[in-house]
Design an enzyme around this catalytic site. Structure first.
Site, short mmCIF file in Angstrom:
data_model
loop_
_atom_site.label_atom_id
_atom_site.label_comp_id
_atom_site.label_asym_id
_atom_site.label_seq_id
_atom_site.Cartn_x
_atom_site.Cartn_y
_atom_site.Cartn_z
N ASN A 56 0.87 -1.18 0.00
CA ASN A 56 0.00 0.00 0.00
C ASN A 56 0.91 1.23 0.00
O ASN A 56 1.49 1.58 1.03
CB ASN A 56 -0.88 -0.05 1.26
N LYS A 58 0.09 4.26 -0.36
CA LYS A 58 -0.58 5.43 0.24
C LYS A 58 -0.35 6.68 -0.62
O LYS A 58 -0.27 6.58 -1.82
CB LYS A 58 -0.11 5.61 1.69
N HIS A 94 -9.63 1.08 4.81
CA HIS A 94 -8.36 1.24 5.53
C HIS A 94 -8.59 2.16 6.71
O HIS A 94 -9.38 3.10 6.63
CB HIS A 94 -7.30 1.82 4.58
N GLU A 111 -6.98 4.52 7.85
CA GLU A 111 -6.74 5.94 7.57
C GLU A 111 -7.97 6.58 6.91
O GLU A 111 -8.25 7.76 7.10
CB GLU A 111 -5.48 6.10 6.71
N GLU A 150 -5.53 -5.06 10.52
CA GLU A 150 -4.48 -4.07 10.76
C GLU A 150 -4.78 -3.30 12.05
O GLU A 150 -5.60 -2.37 12.04
CB GLU A 150 -4.42 -3.07 9.62
N GLY A 199 2.48 2.04 10.85
CA GLY A 199 3.47 3.11 10.75
C GLY A 199 4.20 3.42 12.04
O GLY A 199 4.87 4.45 12.14
N SER A 226 3.24 -2.32 10.36
CA SER A 226 4.69 -2.40 10.63
C SER A 226 5.32 -3.74 10.24
O SER A 226 6.22 -4.22 10.93
CB SER A 226 4.98 -2.06 12.10
#
Ligand code: PGA
Length: 249
Positions: A8, A10, A94, A96, A164, A170, A208
């Site tokens: 991904n 992003k 996702h 985010e 996730e 991250g 991660s």
């Protein structure tokens, strides 16, 4: 089940960067690897990356789509448009997007339905926040997101689930092997009540994932691959994750 390593990208990279990365990934992947791979570039890089990957076995994914097939939705992209540009998969839900755009399970389910209707595979993301984990709500949150976000008619052919944990994305932090195993087993069990071929649905772990922890994370039972953010921006690291995941299997 063959592992799937999904990158991904992003909101990173201009077209030239994406083309260079796609070229490197393709070169390193070659023709034969014991694992499947796909990349999800930004929307503006989809067409150039599609041409770089043409004829390879590497899949292409959108990072999001609109639930409607077309219409007055300024700035959005439909699943058919993603198919048109060469996508095989679309990531939906996702964390985010859930956090930045307030996406709900209902909206994500509608997006996933649009993806499957277009004949593509939806990568449906779920995962708890740190607060939810500390409050002992991880399994309940994941179950609710999973049942709420899957499209009608979900099957192993049109849906992949990515677990996730939000706090692992991250941050360089990952859950313990035990915790990943527990959540993935619970997702599998929850799927059995919803999907006929639940045991064949691919379950990805994301958050991660790096070359150094991929061997451990990706050999956990019910972990059928990884959704990789940061480490997918480096072709050698991305490839090393696939190799670590399949080194013993
Ligand atoms: P990360 O991102 O690998 O950079 O933690 C994972 C993701 O958000 O899919």
């Amino acid at each position: 089940m063959r592992k799937l390593i999904a990158g991904n990208w992003k909101m990173n990279g201009l077209i030239a960067d994406a083309e260079a990365l796609a070229h490197e990934v393709r070169t390193q992947y070659g023709d034969h690897q014991p694992f499947d791979m796909l990349v999800a570039p930004s929307a503006t890089a989809l067409a150039p990356v599609a041409s770089r990957l043409a004829g390879s076995q590497i899949g292409l994914a959108g990072q999001d789509c609109h639930a409607a097939p077309s219409g007055a939705h300024t700035g959005d992209i439909s699943a058919d448009m993603l198919k048109d540009v060469g996508c095989s998969h679309v990531i939906v839900g996702h964390s985010e997007r859930r956090a930045d755009h307030g996406e709900t399970d209902e909206q994500i389910s509608a997006k996933a339905a649009a993806v499957t209707k277009a004949g593509l595979i939806a990568i449906v993301c779920i995962g708890e926040t740190e607060e939810q984990r500390n409050g002992g709500q991880t399994l309940a949150v994941c179950r609710q997101q999973l049942t709420g976000s899957l499209p009608d008619g979900a099957s192993a052919d049109n849906v992949i689930v990515a677990y996730e944990p939000v706090w692992a994305i991250g941050t360089g932090r990952t859950p313990s092997t035990y915790d990943v195993e527990e959540v993935h087993a619970d997702i599998r069990q929850t799927l059995r009540d919803i999907v006929d071929d639940a045991d064949s649905v691919r379950l990805l772990y994301g958050g991660s994932v790096k070359p150094g922890n991929a061997g451990e994370l990706l050999t956990i039972e019910n972990v059928d691959g990884a959704l990789v953010g940061g480490a997918s921006l480096n072709a050698a690291d991305f490839m090393a994750i696939g190799q670590a995941a399949t080194a013993n299997g």
